[in-house]
Design an enzyme around this catalytic site. Structure first.
Site, mmCIF file in Angstrom:
data_model
loop_
_atom_site.group_PDB
_atom_site.id
_atom_site.type_symbol
_atom_site.label_atom_id
_atom_site.label_comp_id
_atom_site.label_asym_id
_atom_site.label_seq_id
_atom_site.Cartn_x
_atom_site.Cartn_y
_atom_site.Cartn_z
ATOM 1 N N GLN A 1 0.786 -1.351 -0.106
ATOM 2 C CA GLN A 1 0.159 -0.074 -0.126
ATOM 3 C C GLN A 1 0.640 1.326 0.052
ATOM 4 O OE1 GLN A 1 -3.280 -0.450 2.591
ATOM 5 N NE2 GLN A 1 -4.120 1.332 2.493
ATOM 6 N N SER B 1 4.799 -6.217 2.688
ATOM 7 C CA SER B 1 3.245 -5.904 3.276
ATOM 8 C C SER B 1 2.203 -6.555 2.665
ATOM 9 C CB SER B 1 3.018 -4.289 3.539
ATOM 10 O OG SER B 1 1.680 -4.162 4.393
ATOM 11 N N LEU B 2 1.275 -5.590 2.072
ATOM 12 C CA LEU B 2 -0.077 -6.131 1.119
ATOM 13 C C LEU B 2 0.686 -6.966 0.113
ATOM 14 C CD1 LEU B 2 -2.923 -6.289 -0.326
ATOM 15 C CD2 LEU B 2 -2.003 -4.043 -1.449
ATOM 16 N N ARG C 1 -9.582 -8.032 3.447
ATOM 17 C CA ARG C 1 -8.416 -7.647 4.686
ATOM 18 C C ARG C 1 -8.647 -6.088 4.986
ATOM 19 N NH1 ARG C 1 -2.776 -6.200 3.967
ATOM 20 N NH2 ARG C 1 -1.579 -6.716 5.365
ATOM 21 N N HIS D 1 0.337 -3.380 10.801
ATOM 22 C CA HIS D 1 1.334 -4.001 11.303
ATOM 23 C C HIS D 1 1.768 -3.900 12.795
ATOM 24 C CE1 HIS D 1 1.789 -5.551 7.405
ATOM 25 N NE2 HIS D 1 2.099 -4.136 6.956
ATOM 26 N N GLN E 1 1.458 -11.207 10.316
ATOM 27 C CA GLN E 1 1.769 -10.239 9.696
ATOM 28 C C GLN E 1 0.861 -8.943 9.862
ATOM 29 O OE1 GLN E 1 0.833 -8.651 5.973
ATOM 30 N NE2 GLN E 1 2.638 -9.031 4.849
#
Length: 312
Positions: A11, A92-93, A117, A202, A251
């Protein structure tokens, strides 16, 4: 034979109009837009190409990013079917895109999964003023100590994204982050800037999203890994459904160790190919591991350039 990692940004890599070149010139891309849109009830062409602020909302940002990344990856694989990845890696994503590229989840399922999500992340932060702050010019130990000291004072702040030396993103309550801005600067930070985000990725504020996300992943992820995926949490590769579900659940509340992941694979990988909008990871890689060649595929021109270089 050079060893290749396929990599995917997270993101923040989104932009209005991303993927338009693919959409307008590829029947495969247009079909993927339509199939993904039907699954989640969204018109991705309007969402990604239109002039509005929806693309900045987490629940819409995440499926849009993964869709464009998987189109770029699919078009590349159509041109270079013999080229195999040694590893898949995301930020991340982007770890969900890495999982999809590995074959462990179909792209339509992946789009739905990250859409949900994003909704779960928004829901977890809907009644609190959560956010994220980028701290530049401090080493990791200094940022971690400031966060630990702040936690001792009852503040909710955590290291969230280890991007490169001297750049660490912190997540938590906006008021607590804002209260630390001067502390970071007094410690030597060149910048401590609140980001335009309404979720705190996170960190423990997202713990309410863990159980429902785990349930979704259990029903969608398979054992079909073409090659291992590097975990943001552990910096080590995994290649089973059980590990994927466990690590991607973790995560949500654990920091993304992107810098550490690149350093962990840099001696075993010769080339990284970044798929999707922009060149976020190429820029990070250049500073983390200068000897790691990184190419980006974000439109048809860059696709043809990488194909010409690597698929002879």
């Amino acid at each position: 034979m050079k060893k290749i990692a396929m990599i995917f940004a997270g993101q923040g890599s989104q932009a209005t109009g991303m993927g338009k070149d693919f959409y307008e010139n590829s029947a495969i891309a247009k079909e993927m837009f339509e199939e993904a849109g039907k699954r989640v009830g969204l018109h991705f062409d309007e969402l990604i190409f239109g002039e509005h602020d929806l693309l900045g909302q987490t629940a819409y940002t995440q499926p849009s990013i993964i869709l464009i990344q998987m189109i770029a990856y699919r078009l590349f694989k159509e041109r270079c079917p013999e080229l195999k990845a040694e590893l898949f890696l995301g930020h991340s994503l982007g770890e969900f895109s890495a999982l999809c590229a590995s074959g462990a989840i179909g792209y339509v399922d992946a789009v739905e999964l990250v859409h949900r999500r994003g909704q779960l992340m928004q829901d977890a932060c809907s009644d609190i003023e959560a956010g994220m702050m980028v701290v530049m010019g401090l080493d990791d130990d200094a940022v971690e100590k400031i966060c630990t000291d702040a936690q001792s004072d009852g503040k909710k702040v955590w290291p969230a994204n280890y991007n490169q030396d001297g750049q660490l993103v912190v997540a938590g309550m906006k008021s607590d982050l804002a209260s630390l801005e001067q502390t970071f600067k007094d410690a030597g930070a060149k910048r401590a800037l609140l980001l335009n985000m309404s979720v705190a990725s996170h960190c423990e504020l997202l713990s309410p999203a863990q159980v429902p996300l785990r349930s979704l992943m259990e029903s969608m992820i398979s054992e079909n890994f073409e090659a291992p995926v590097v975990s943001n949490v552990t910096t080590t590769p995994y290649a089973t459904k059980k590990e994927a579900v466990e690590l991607l659940t973790e995560q949500l509340i654990k920091p993304v160790k992107y810098k550490q992941s690149i350093l962990a694979i840099a001696n075993d990988i010769d080339i990284a190919i970044e798929f999707g909008n922009g060149a976020t990871l190429k820029g990070l890689n250049k500073r983390i591991a200068p000897d790691l060649e990184t190419y980006t595929i974000s439109d048809l021109k860059s696709l043809e350039e990488v194909v010409a270089l690597l698929c002879k």
